[in-house]
Design a protein around this motif. Structure first.
Motif, PDB file in Angstrom:
ATOM      1  N   SER A 340      84.878 104.311  20.292  1.00 37.00           N
ATOM      2  CA  SER A 340      85.033 105.570  21.028  1.00 37.00           C
ATOM      3  C   SER A 340      83.766 105.890  21.803  1.00 37.00           C
ATOM      4  CB  SER A 340      85.379 106.714  20.064  1.00 37.00           C
ATOM      5  OG  SER A 340      86.598 106.454  19.396  1.00 37.00           O
ATOM      6  N   ALA A 341      82.619 105.695  21.208  1.00 43.62           N
ATOM      7  CA  ALA A 341      81.354 105.963  21.886  1.00 43.62           C
ATOM      8  C   ALA A 341      81.147 105.006  23.051  1.00 43.62           C
ATOM      9  CB  ALA A 341      80.205 105.849  20.906  1.00 43.62           C
ATOM     10  N   ALA A 342      81.525 103.745  22.896  1.00 41.87           N
ATOM     11  CA  ALA A 342      81.365 102.769  23.987  1.00 41.87           C
ATOM     12  C   ALA A 342      82.256 103.122  25.171  1.00 41.87           C
ATOM     13  CB  ALA A 342      81.671 101.369  23.470  1.00 41.87           C
ATOM     14  N   ILE A 343      83.511 103.544  24.887  1.00 46.30           N
ATOM     15  CA  ILE A 343      84.426 103.921  25.964  1.00 46.30           C
ATOM     16  C   ILE A 343      83.910 105.173  26.675  1.00 46.30           C
ATOM     17  CG2 ILE A 343      86.741 104.747  26.443  1.00 46.30           C
ATOM     18  CD1 ILE A 343      87.738 102.882  24.241  1.00 46.30           C
ATOM     19  N   ALA A 344      83.394 106.116  25.845  1.00 46.85           N
ATOM     20  CA  ALA A 344      82.898 107.355  26.456  1.00 46.85           C
ATOM     21  C   ALA A 344      81.673 107.074  27.331  1.00 46.85           C
ATOM     22  CB  ALA A 344      82.561 108.381  25.387  1.00 46.85           C
ATOM     23  N   ASN A 345      80.870 106.113  26.997  1.00 40.96           N
ATOM     24  CA  ASN A 345      79.649 105.787  27.721  1.00 40.96           C
ATOM     25  C   ASN A 345      79.877 104.687  28.764  1.00 40.96           C
ATOM     26  OD1 ASN A 345      78.155 107.667  26.220  1.00 40.96           O
ATOM     27  ND2 ASN A 345      77.729 106.137  24.627  1.00 40.96           N
ATOM     28  N   LYS A 346      81.125 104.294  29.039  1.00 42.73           N
ATOM     29  CA  LYS A 346      81.427 103.268  30.019  1.00 42.73           C
ATOM     30  C   LYS A 346      80.723 101.954  29.708  1.00 42.73           C
ATOM     31  CE  LYS A 346      83.725 106.246  32.626  1.00 42.73           C
ATOM     32  NZ  LYS A 346      85.171 106.164  32.881  1.00 42.73           N
ATOM     33  N   GLN A 347      80.707 101.588  28.418  1.00 45.18           N
ATOM     34  CA  GLN A 347      80.027 100.354  28.005  1.00 45.18           C
ATOM     35  C   GLN A 347      81.029  99.350  27.430  1.00 45.18           C
ATOM     36  OE1 GLN A 347      77.043 101.542  25.227  1.00 45.18           O
ATOM     37  NE2 GLN A 347      75.780 102.573  26.793  1.00 45.18           N
ATOM     38  N   THR A 348      82.206  99.394  27.921  1.00 44.21           N
ATOM     39  CA  THR A 348      83.232  98.480  27.405  1.00 44.21           C
ATOM     40  C   THR A 348      82.906  97.036  27.722  1.00 44.21           C
ATOM     41  OG1 THR A 348      84.495  98.833  29.449  1.00 44.21           O
ATOM     42  CG2 THR A 348      85.011 100.230  27.561  1.00 44.21           C
ATOM     43  N   ALA A 349      82.210  96.829  28.824  1.00 41.99           N
ATOM     44  CA  ALA A 349      81.919  95.453  29.215  1.00 41.99           C
ATOM     45  C   ALA A 349      80.831  94.841  28.352  1.00 41.99           C
ATOM     46  CB  ALA A 349      81.515  95.414  30.690  1.00 41.99           C
ATOM     47  N   SER A 350      79.908  95.660  27.913  1.00 38.13           N
ATOM     48  CA  SER A 350      78.771  95.119  27.152  1.00 38.13           C
ATOM     49  C   SER A 350      78.851  95.380  25.651  1.00 38.13           C
ATOM     50  CB  SER A 350      77.480  95.724  27.688  1.00 38.13           C
ATOM     51  OG  SER A 350      77.489  97.141  27.556  1.00 38.13           O
ATOM     52  N   GLU A 404      91.823  97.146  28.147  1.00 38.46           N
ATOM     53  CA  GLU A 404      91.779  96.320  26.927  1.00 38.46           C
ATOM     54  C   GLU A 404      90.978  97.015  25.834  1.00 38.46           C
ATOM     55  OE1 GLU A 404      92.643  93.108  24.458  1.00 38.46           O
ATOM     56  OE2 GLU A 404      93.456  93.621  26.425  1.00 38.46           O
ATOM     57  N   ALA A 405      89.921  97.724  26.179  1.00 38.19           N
ATOM     58  CA  ALA A 405      89.121  98.442  25.192  1.00 38.19           C
ATOM     59  C   ALA A 405      89.919  99.567  24.562  1.00 38.19           C
ATOM     60  CB  ALA A 405      87.858  98.985  25.851  1.00 38.19           C
ATOM     61  N   ARG A 406      90.709 100.247  25.410  1.00 34.54           N
ATOM     62  CA  ARG A 406      91.533 101.325  24.847  1.00 34.54           C
ATOM     63  C   ARG A 406      92.590 100.751  23.895  1.00 34.54           C
ATOM     64  NH1 ARG A 406      91.091 103.017  30.276  1.00 34.54           N
ATOM     65  NH2 ARG A 406      89.818 104.952  30.488  1.00 34.54           N
ATOM     66  N   ARG A 407      93.130  99.602  24.277  1.00 32.50           N
ATOM     67  CA  ARG A 407      94.115  98.990  23.393  1.00 32.50           C
ATOM     68  C   ARG A 407      93.464  98.593  22.065  1.00 32.50           C
ATOM     69  NH1 ARG A 407      96.024  96.089  26.987  1.00 32.50           N
ATOM     70  NH2 ARG A 407      94.784  94.184  26.606  1.00 32.50           N
ATOM     71  N   LEU A 409      90.855 100.002  20.855  1.00 34.94           N
ATOM     72  CA  LEU A 409      90.538 101.254  20.177  1.00 34.94           C
ATOM     73  C   LEU A 409      91.765 101.814  19.467  1.00 34.94           C
ATOM     74  CD1 LEU A 409      88.566 103.572  19.617  1.00 34.94           C
ATOM     75  CD2 LEU A 409      89.283 104.609  21.809  1.00 34.94           C
ATOM     76  N   GLU A 410      92.921 101.640  20.076  1.00 33.99           N
ATOM     77  CA  GLU A 410      94.137 102.115  19.411  1.00 33.99           C
ATOM     78  C   GLU A 410      94.408 101.313  18.127  1.00 33.99           C
ATOM     79  OE1 GLU A 410      97.191 101.901  22.293  1.00 33.99           O
ATOM     80  OE2 GLU A 410      96.470 103.639  23.484  1.00 33.99           O
ATOM     81  N   ARG A 411      94.187 100.000  18.230  1.00 36.14           N
ATOM     82  CA  ARG A 411      94.362  99.199  17.007  1.00 36.14           C
ATOM     83  C   ARG A 411      93.343  99.615  15.939  1.00 36.14           C
ATOM     84  NH1 ARG A 411      94.860  94.675  20.540  1.00 36.14           N
ATOM     85  NH2 ARG A 411      92.795  93.969  19.859  1.00 36.14           N
ATOM     86  N   ALA A 412      92.110  99.869  16.344  1.00 36.47           N
ATOM     87  CA  ALA A 412      91.097 100.314  15.377  1.00 36.47           C
ATOM     88  C   ALA A 412      91.462 101.659  14.783  1.00 36.47           C
ATOM     89  CB  ALA A 412      89.738 100.381  16.055  1.00 36.47           C
ATOM     90  N   LYS A 413      92.075 102.535  15.691  1.00 38.36           N
ATOM     91  CA  LYS A 413      92.508 103.833  15.175  1.00 38.36           C
ATOM     92  C   LYS A 413      93.634 103.659  14.167  1.00 38.36           C
ATOM     93  CE  LYS A 413      92.671 108.385  15.260  1.00 38.36           C
ATOM     94  NZ  LYS A 413      93.767 108.613  14.337  1.00 38.36           N
ATOM     95  N   ALA A 414      94.538 102.722  14.429  1.00 37.74           N
ATOM     96  CA  ALA A 414      95.625 102.458  13.474  1.00 37.74           C
ATOM     97  C   ALA A 414      95.068 101.892  12.160  1.00 37.74           C
ATOM     98  CB  ALA A 414      96.633 101.501  14.105  1.00 37.74           C
ATOM     99  N   ASP A 415      94.101 100.986  12.302  1.00 42.34           N
ATOM    100  CA  ASP A 415      93.474 100.448  11.064  1.00 42.34           C
ATOM    101  C   ASP A 415      92.754 101.543  10.293  1.00 42.34           C
ATOM    102  OD1 ASP A 415      94.418  97.955  11.752  1.00 42.34           O
ATOM    103  OD2 ASP A 415      92.518  97.309  12.673  1.00 42.34           O
ATOM    104  N   PHE A 416      92.087 102.410  11.041  1.00 37.42           N
ATOM    105  CA  PHE A 416      91.369 103.503  10.383  1.00 37.42           C
ATOM    106  C   PHE A 416      92.334 104.437   9.664  1.00 37.42           C
ATOM    107  CE2 PHE A 416      89.954 107.965  10.899  1.00 37.42           C
ATOM    108  CZ  PHE A 416      88.897 107.942  10.009  1.00 37.42           C
TER     109      PHE A 416
END
Length: 536
Positions: A340-350, A404-407, A409-416
């Motif tokens: 979530s922090a990476a997506i919010a900070n536009k760091q999905t690529a890195s 792809e990061a959001r997808r 993140l959704e899987r991580a949210k489901a795991d969480f």
């Protein structure tokens, strides 16, 4: 006083001879008067006797013919007995000479009696057997039924007790039955009235009487004693035949050992019987105690595996699962927050938290395009169409990576969410199982009490069972420590009666003593009866 009349000279002569005899200078022949002295004394003695007779005739009162003779008074008897002190050696010799026929008769009768006894007496042949009676039994088992006392007085008492057993009725009865002494005329002597007795009594009564007679006869023939300051017992047995005496001695020793073994076996048997009777009750107690344990387990649902309650094991496993789920939840939560922090900070690529095959491919394309854009910027400038096209393609790749990061993140949210649900479920189950554990632990306190009671009763039962079996086997083992160190040997000669020659000598000596005593007694009686008062 009245004196016996005799010549004065002759009296002096006799007194002189008597003093010489007392002093040891003369002999008994000096007291014998010579023929001349007898002729001189004879008239005077006859005259003295005549005077005594006339004196008695004159002084004695007339006696009626029909009356009894007058007995001497007590004073006269005392006076007569006082004259015993005046008895001399000549009086003794005279009494022996007058009683010679009684002496000879007594000697002949005693010798004849000794000869008759030697010819008719039953001979006795005595044998001796030495036995060591150790008060301590053989140590066959470590925990025997009988204990030994180390004190010497107690050991001597035990040896004396076994000595009494050696000559007891049980041992002698075994010998009688083994050797059939009831049919031996030496022990059961027949009598002329046996035929009449047999007509009035049954066979059992006859056998009992014969057994009692043989027992009495054998008891008289056996004697045992303990040597001083030792455990050695000497047994003496006699019989009318030397071989029979040896047989009797050996049979008594065998019967003694058998009696000791049987006594110990019977004592051990009584203990085993009491233990067996107790075992039934102990077995029932153990069964009831174990049944109570199982009933309590079933009533409270207490299941155990390897000595541990199933509830405790399940609670422990649930706690382990809760810990594992908690770790998974923490990992899922951390990953979700990082994404979530990476997506919010536009760091999905890195951001390395986004891991997938598609993300990896997009990142490779993105990195390659970035290199190309850098090269084009240096070569073509900022407004070159190819650079614009590359930048448009880069924007498309960034949008794809964001998608792809959001997808991811959704899987991580489901795991969480899944980890959190699992953790909550395990925690609820653990809390429920913990209450069951507390209930089972409280019930297990009573269960352990019941189990201790069952174990204690089972231990007592097993101890008694093992002891009963051990004592039952102990009955078959002879642990008596009795050893014969000197067996009976046939004697060379009889012990009673003595030899005929010795009996004849003893009879002659006894007859001589009896005859001499009779002669002296008769002479003394005559002397006392014939004495008269002496006039002063």
């Amino acid at each position: 006083m009245y004196r016996r009349s005799e010549p004065e000279e002759q009296g002096l002569r006799l007194q002189t001879r008597y003093r010489r005899l007392r002093s040891g200078e003369g002999s008994l022949l000096d007291l014998v008067p010579t023929p001349e002295e007898e002729e001189a004394i004879l008239p005077e003695v006859r005259g003295s006797e005549d005077r005594r007779a006339s004196f008695r005739a004159v002084n004695s009162p007339p006696r009626p013919v029909a009356r009894e003779p007058v007995q001497p008074t007590v004073g006269e008897w005392l006076t007569r007995f006082q004259l015993i002190g005046e008895i001399g050696i000549d009086d003794v010799i005279l009494w022996l000479r007058d009683g010679m026929r009684w002496i000879v008769l007594a000697v002949v009768l005693c010798v004849a009696a000794a000869l008759a006894y030697a010819l008719t007496a039953s001979p006795r042949y005595t044998v001796y057997t030495d036995i060591v009676v150790d008060p301590s039994n053989l140590n066959v088992v470590s925990d025997d039924v009988f204990t030994s006392n180390p004190q010497r007085d107690a050991q001597l008492l035990e040896v004396e007790s076994k000595l009494r057993i050696l000559t007891s009725r049980n041992v002698l009865a075994r010998v009688i039955d083994k050797l059939q002494l009831t049919k031996d005329v030496e022990f059961v002597k027949p009598s002329p009235l046996d035929f009449l007795k047999n007509l009035l009594r049954s066979d059992q009564e006859e056998a009992a009487d014969n057994h009692l007679a043989a027992l009495r006869a054998l008891t008289e023939r056996v004697e045992a004693r303990r040597e001083e300051r030792s455990f050695v017992v000497v047994m003496k047995v006699w019989s009318e035949e030397p071989e029979k005496a040896v047989v009797l001695s050996d049979a008594i020793v065998d019967a003694f050992e058998t009696e000791l073994f049987q006594s110990a076996a019977e004592s051990a048997g009584r203990v085993a019987q009491n233990l067996n009777a107790r075992l039934d009750e102990l077995r029932r107690n153990v069964t009831e105690a174990e049944k109570k344990v199982e009933d309590f387990r079933r009533a409270n649902g207490l299941q155990s595996t390897n000595g541990e309650l199933v509830s405790n094991q399940l609670s422990s496993e649930l706690n382990t699962q809760v810990l594992a789920a908690q770790q998974g939840f923490i990992q899922a939560e951390t990953r979700y927050k990082q994404m979530s922090a990476a997506i919010a900070n536009k760091q999905t690529a890195s951001a390395s938290v986004f891991e997938s095959a598609n993300m990896t491919s997009l990142r490779q394309q993105y990195n390659t395009l970035q290199q190309q854009i850098g090269s084009m910027r240096l070569i073509y400038g900022e407004r070159h169409p190819r650079l614009v096209s590359a930048r448009s393609e880069r924007t498309t790749l960034e949008a794809a990576m964001d998608e792809e990061a959001r997808r991811i993140l959704e899987r991580a949210k489901a795991d969480f969410d899944r980890e959190q649900s699992a953790l909550d479920a395990l925690r609820a189950k653990a809390r429920a199982e913990k209450s069951n554990v507390f209930t089972d632990n409280e019930a297990q306190v009573q269960l352990r009490d019941l189990e201790r009671d069952a174990r204690a009763k089972a231990a007592i039962y097993e101890t008694h069972l093992a002891r009963a079996q051990q004592i039952a086997e102990r009955q078959q083992i002879d642990a008596t420590n009795v050893r014969v160190i000197s067996r009976a040997m046939p004697p060379n000669s009889r012990t009673w009666p003595p030899r005929t020659f010795i009996l004849l000598i003893a009879g002659g000596v006894a007859g001589l003593l009896i005859g001499v005593a009779a002669a002296l007694s008769l002479g003394l009686w005559r002397y006392v009866r014939g004495a008269r008062p002496i006039a002063g």
